[in-house]
Design a protein around this motif. Structure first.
Motif, PDB file in Angstrom:
ATOM      1  N   ARG B  51       2.494   0.859  -4.244  1.00  0.00           N
ATOM      2  CA  ARG B  51       3.232   1.447  -3.124  1.00  0.00           C
ATOM      3  C   ARG B  51       2.223   1.894  -2.085  1.00  0.00           C
ATOM      4  O   ARG B  51       1.161   2.425  -2.420  1.00  0.00           O
ATOM      5  CB  ARG B  51       4.088   2.624  -3.587  1.00  0.00           C
ATOM      6  CG  ARG B  51       4.852   3.312  -2.440  1.00  0.00           C
ATOM      7  CD  ARG B  51       5.891   4.289  -2.939  1.00  0.00           C
ATOM      8  NE  ARG B  51       5.308   5.287  -3.807  1.00  0.00           N
ATOM      9  CZ  ARG B  51       5.910   5.761  -4.895  1.00  0.00           C
ATOM     10  NH1 ARG B  51       7.106   5.356  -5.239  1.00  0.00           N
ATOM     11  NH2 ARG B  51       5.305   6.669  -5.641  1.00  0.00           N
ATOM     12  N   LEU B  52       2.570   1.701  -0.818  1.00  0.00           N
ATOM     13  CA  LEU B  52       1.670   2.073   0.265  1.00  0.00           C
ATOM     14  C   LEU B  52       1.899   3.530   0.654  1.00  0.00           C
ATOM     15  O   LEU B  52       3.031   3.943   0.923  1.00  0.00           O
ATOM     16  CB  LEU B  52       1.906   1.165   1.481  1.00  0.00           C
ATOM     17  CG  LEU B  52       0.960   1.352   2.666  1.00  0.00           C
ATOM     18  CD1 LEU B  52      -0.451   0.914   2.302  1.00  0.00           C
ATOM     19  CD2 LEU B  52       1.449   0.567   3.877  1.00  0.00           C
ATOM     20  N   VAL B  58      -3.351   3.607   2.030  1.00  0.00           N
ATOM     21  CA  VAL B  58      -3.960   3.204   0.757  1.00  0.00           C
ATOM     22  C   VAL B  58      -2.852   2.766  -0.198  1.00  0.00           C
ATOM     23  O   VAL B  58      -1.787   3.378  -0.258  1.00  0.00           O
ATOM     24  CB  VAL B  58      -4.753   4.390   0.143  1.00  0.00           C
ATOM     25  CG1 VAL B  58      -5.141   4.094  -1.290  1.00  0.00           C
ATOM     26  CG2 VAL B  58      -6.002   4.679   0.966  1.00  0.00           C
ATOM     27  N   TRP B  59      -3.123   1.689  -0.956  1.00  0.00           N
ATOM     28  CA  TRP B  59      -2.159   1.215  -1.959  1.00  0.00           C
ATOM     29  C   TRP B  59      -2.358   1.995  -3.257  1.00  0.00           C
ATOM     30  O   TRP B  59      -3.480   2.057  -3.771  1.00  0.00           O
ATOM     31  CB  TRP B  59      -2.369  -0.274  -2.242  1.00  0.00           C
ATOM     32  CG  TRP B  59      -2.007  -1.187  -1.116  1.00  0.00           C
ATOM     33  CD1 TRP B  59      -2.859  -1.811  -0.261  1.00  0.00           C
ATOM     34  CD2 TRP B  59      -0.684  -1.582  -0.711  1.00  0.00           C
ATOM     35  NE1 TRP B  59      -2.162  -2.576   0.644  1.00  0.00           N
ATOM     36  CE2 TRP B  59      -0.832  -2.454   0.394  1.00  0.00           C
ATOM     37  CE3 TRP B  59       0.600  -1.289  -1.182  1.00  0.00           C
ATOM     38  CZ2 TRP B  59       0.273  -3.037   1.045  1.00  0.00           C
ATOM     39  CZ3 TRP B  59       1.693  -1.864  -0.531  1.00  0.00           C
ATOM     40  CH2 TRP B  59       1.519  -2.727   0.570  1.00  0.00           C
ATOM     41  N   SER B  60      -1.286   2.570  -3.785  1.00  0.00           N
ATOM     42  CA  SER B  60      -1.345   3.254  -5.072  1.00  0.00           C
ATOM     43  C   SER B  60      -0.730   2.372  -6.136  1.00  0.00           C
ATOM     44  O   SER B  60       0.374   1.849  -5.951  1.00  0.00           O
ATOM     45  CB  SER B  60      -0.548   4.563  -5.023  1.00  0.00           C
ATOM     46  OG  SER B  60      -1.062   5.416  -4.047  1.00  0.00           O
ATOM     47  N   LEU B  61      -1.408   2.243  -7.269  1.00  0.00           N
ATOM     48  CA  LEU B  61      -0.881   1.449  -8.370  1.00  0.00           C
ATOM     49  C   LEU B  61       0.264   2.195  -9.037  1.00  0.00           C
ATOM     50  O   LEU B  61       0.114   3.348  -9.441  1.00  0.00           O
ATOM     51  CB  LEU B  61      -1.995   1.176  -9.388  1.00  0.00           C
ATOM     52  CG  LEU B  61      -1.585   0.420 -10.655  1.00  0.00           C
ATOM     53  CD1 LEU B  61      -1.168  -1.007 -10.313  1.00  0.00           C
ATOM     54  CD2 LEU B  61      -2.723   0.401 -11.665  1.00  0.00           C
ATOM     55  N   ILE B  62       1.420   1.556  -9.140  1.00  0.00           N
ATOM     56  CA  ILE B  62       2.585   2.160  -9.778  1.00  0.00           C
ATOM     57  C   ILE B  62       2.700   1.677 -11.221  1.00  0.00           C
ATOM     58  O   ILE B  62       2.910   2.462 -12.140  1.00  0.00           O
ATOM     59  CB  ILE B  62       3.886   1.782  -9.031  1.00  0.00           C
ATOM     60  CG1 ILE B  62       3.790   2.159  -7.564  1.00  0.00           C
ATOM     61  CG2 ILE B  62       5.102   2.391  -9.700  1.00  0.00           C
ATOM     62  CD1 ILE B  62       4.032   3.597  -7.261  1.00  0.00           C
ATOM     63  N   THR B  63       2.634   0.364 -11.412  1.00  0.00           N
ATOM     64  CA  THR B  63       2.862  -0.218 -12.740  1.00  0.00           C
ATOM     65  C   THR B  63       2.024  -1.464 -12.923  1.00  0.00           C
ATOM     66  O   THR B  63       1.829  -2.218 -11.967  1.00  0.00           O
ATOM     67  CB  THR B  63       4.332  -0.673 -12.890  1.00  0.00           C
ATOM     68  OG1 THR B  63       5.195   0.266 -12.309  1.00  0.00           O
ATOM     69  CG2 THR B  63       4.712  -0.893 -14.339  1.00  0.00           C
ATOM     70  N   ALA B  85       9.683   3.035   1.056  1.00  0.00           N
ATOM     71  CA  ALA B  85       8.260   2.803   1.310  1.00  0.00           C
ATOM     72  C   ALA B  85       8.026   1.303   1.419  1.00  0.00           C
ATOM     73  O   ALA B  85       8.943   0.503   1.245  1.00  0.00           O
ATOM     74  CB  ALA B  85       7.417   3.373   0.169  1.00  0.00           C
ATOM     75  N   VAL B  86       6.775   0.960   1.683  1.00  0.00           N
ATOM     76  CA  VAL B  86       6.341  -0.436   1.611  1.00  0.00           C
ATOM     77  C   VAL B  86       5.708  -0.640   0.236  1.00  0.00           C
ATOM     78  O   VAL B  86       4.873   0.166  -0.189  1.00  0.00           O
ATOM     79  CB  VAL B  86       5.327  -0.761   2.729  1.00  0.00           C
ATOM     80  CG1 VAL B  86       4.769  -2.170   2.555  1.00  0.00           C
ATOM     81  CG2 VAL B  86       5.977  -0.604   4.091  1.00  0.00           C
ATOM     82  N   TYR B  87       6.119  -1.691  -0.458  1.00  0.00           N
ATOM     83  CA  TYR B  87       5.612  -1.993  -1.785  1.00  0.00           C
ATOM     84  C   TYR B  87       4.919  -3.342  -1.783  1.00  0.00           C
ATOM     85  O   TYR B  87       5.135  -4.184  -0.903  1.00  0.00           O
ATOM     86  CB  TYR B  87       6.758  -2.021  -2.810  1.00  0.00           C
ATOM     87  CG  TYR B  87       7.372  -0.677  -3.094  1.00  0.00           C
ATOM     88  CD1 TYR B  87       8.303  -0.110  -2.221  1.00  0.00           C
ATOM     89  CD2 TYR B  87       7.009   0.051  -4.224  1.00  0.00           C
ATOM     90  CE1 TYR B  87       8.859   1.135  -2.474  1.00  0.00           C
ATOM     91  CE2 TYR B  87       7.567   1.290  -4.489  1.00  0.00           C
ATOM     92  CZ  TYR B  87       8.485   1.828  -3.617  1.00  0.00           C
ATOM     93  OH  TYR B  87       9.040   3.061  -3.871  1.00  0.00           O
ATOM     94  N   LYS B  88       4.087  -3.563  -2.804  1.00  0.00           N
ATOM     95  CA  LYS B  88       3.404  -4.847  -2.956  1.00  0.00           C
ATOM     96  C   LYS B  88       3.458  -5.247  -4.422  1.00  0.00           C
ATOM     97  O   LYS B  88       3.111  -4.456  -5.304  1.00  0.00           O
ATOM     98  CB  LYS B  88       1.949  -4.722  -2.495  1.00  0.00           C
ATOM     99  CG  LYS B  88       1.093  -5.951  -2.772  1.00  0.00           C
ATOM    100  CD  LYS B  88      -0.250  -5.860  -2.055  1.00  0.00           C
ATOM    101  CE  LYS B  88      -1.200  -4.872  -2.679  1.00  0.00           C
ATOM    102  NZ  LYS B  88      -2.541  -4.906  -2.033  1.00  0.00           N
ATOM    103  N   MET B  89       3.916  -6.488  -4.683  1.00  0.00           N
ATOM    104  CA  MET B  89       3.841  -7.024  -6.045  1.00  0.00           C
ATOM    105  C   MET B  89       2.717  -8.050  -6.061  1.00  0.00           C
ATOM    106  O   MET B  89       2.669  -8.935  -5.207  1.00  0.00           O
ATOM    107  CB  MET B  89       5.157  -7.671  -6.452  1.00  0.00           C
ATOM    108  CG  MET B  89       6.254  -6.674  -6.612  1.00  0.00           C
ATOM    109  SD  MET B  89       7.056  -6.597  -8.224  1.00  0.00           S
ATOM    110  CE  MET B  89       6.970  -8.224  -8.719  1.00  0.00           C
ATOM    111  N   HIS B  90       1.828  -7.901  -7.020  1.00  0.00           N
ATOM    112  CA  HIS B  90       0.664  -8.766  -7.162  1.00  0.00           C
ATOM    113  C   HIS B  90       0.847  -9.592  -8.427  1.00  0.00           C
ATOM    114  O   HIS B  90       1.102  -9.031  -9.495  1.00  0.00           O
ATOM    115  CB  HIS B  90      -0.598  -7.891  -7.250  1.00  0.00           C
ATOM    116  CG  HIS B  90      -1.861  -8.649  -7.503  1.00  0.00           C
ATOM    117  ND1 HIS B  90      -2.750  -8.983  -6.506  1.00  0.00           N
ATOM    118  CD2 HIS B  90      -2.390  -9.128  -8.654  1.00  0.00           C
ATOM    119  CE1 HIS B  90      -3.772  -9.636  -7.023  1.00  0.00           C
ATOM    120  NE2 HIS B  90      -3.583  -9.747  -8.317  1.00  0.00           N
TER     121      HIS B  90
END
Lengths: 119, 139
Positions: B51-52, B58-63, B85-90
């Motif tokens: 999540r940003l 800064v990107w925080s690791l959620i899972t 929020a803005v999220y990112k899946m990697h």
């Protein structure tokens, strides 16, 4: 434009929702500096009326490595008065043989996108 | 030690809420990885959700997690943690292809998306081959 014709890396952005090229979409090309693990900005561009952006990188600058194309898709939809699920799209790809030609298109709607390796 | 392994260890050491298995059965955010080249689910693929933080960018690791045999990863996030929020899946896609002895054009895939209304359900699938991928907003 002669340099653009032999550009080893090309893109094409299509607005698949409206069935038109995505023109005036801002994009940037980056290459990963593998020592520093930083992205180096190579090119800033905007798609033309055909959704293309000639001259992304010259043959000389196109070395093997990891590249990133970042498409400012959120701004594009916003300029059309619409929201979108994706604030931007980044496509990260690996070039091992820069002698080849690589086409990295983006087919885009407000709620979906796809890309493929073309030539 | 690979960056992915470090992330796995971090997820185990930190509280249980960071582990994909313990965040509960009804995650408002789901994913599904499909291997379109072979017509099978993309199983055993390492994925992570970030999540940003808008104030620090800064990107925080959620899972962190791994897709199961069906290409899914239950328990990505709890309702309580799922804020606007803005999220990112990697997705560790090259690692996935490499485990099958194949190369791939994309070292990884990241999908960045905006959640305005976290009361909804969001499905962020990845349809993947060695040389193409697509995603869409599902529910």
């Amino acid at each position: 434009m002669a340099a653009a014709a032999s550009c080893p890396l090309t893109t094409h952005v299509l607005n698949s929702a409206d069935g038109v090229p995505a023109s005036r979409l801002a994009l940037t090309l980056h290459r990963l500096d593998s020592d520093l693990l930083l992205w180096n900005l190579l090119t800033v561009g905007t798609t033309n009326e055909d959704g293309r952006c000639p001259g992304l990188v010259s043959r000389d600058a196109f070395s093997p490595g990891m590249y990133k194309l970042r498409f400012e898709t959120g701004s594009y939809w916003q300029s059309r008065g619409q929201t979108s699920f994706y604030p931007y799209v980044e496509v990260v790809f690996t070039i091992t043989d820069p002698e080849q030609r690589f086409h990295v298109p983006l087919l885009l709607s407000r709620f979906s996108y796809s890309t493929y390796r073309g030539s | 030690m690979s960056a992915h392994r470090l992330q796995q260890l971090k997820a185990h050491i930190l509280s249980g809420s960071k582990s994909a298995e313990m965040a509960g059965p009804s995650s408002p955010l789901t994913t599904h990885v499909l291997n379109t080249a072979m017509g099978v689910p993309g199983s055993n693929m390492a994925i992570s959700l970030y999540r940003l933080d808008p104030s620090t960018a800064v990107w925080s690791l959620i899972t962190t997690g791994t897709t199961n045999e069906d290409g899914r990863c239950p328990g990505l996030i709890s309702r309580e943690m799922f804020t606007s929020a803005v999220y990112k899946m990697h997705f560790e896609t090259a690692q996935y292809w490499q485990s099958m002895g194949e190369t791939s054009f994309y070292p990884y895939v990241e999908i960045v998306f905006t959640i305005d209304d976290p009361s909804q359900k969001f499905h962020v699938p990845l349809l993947l081959s060695r040389f193409s991928y697509s995603t869409y907003r599902g529910s």
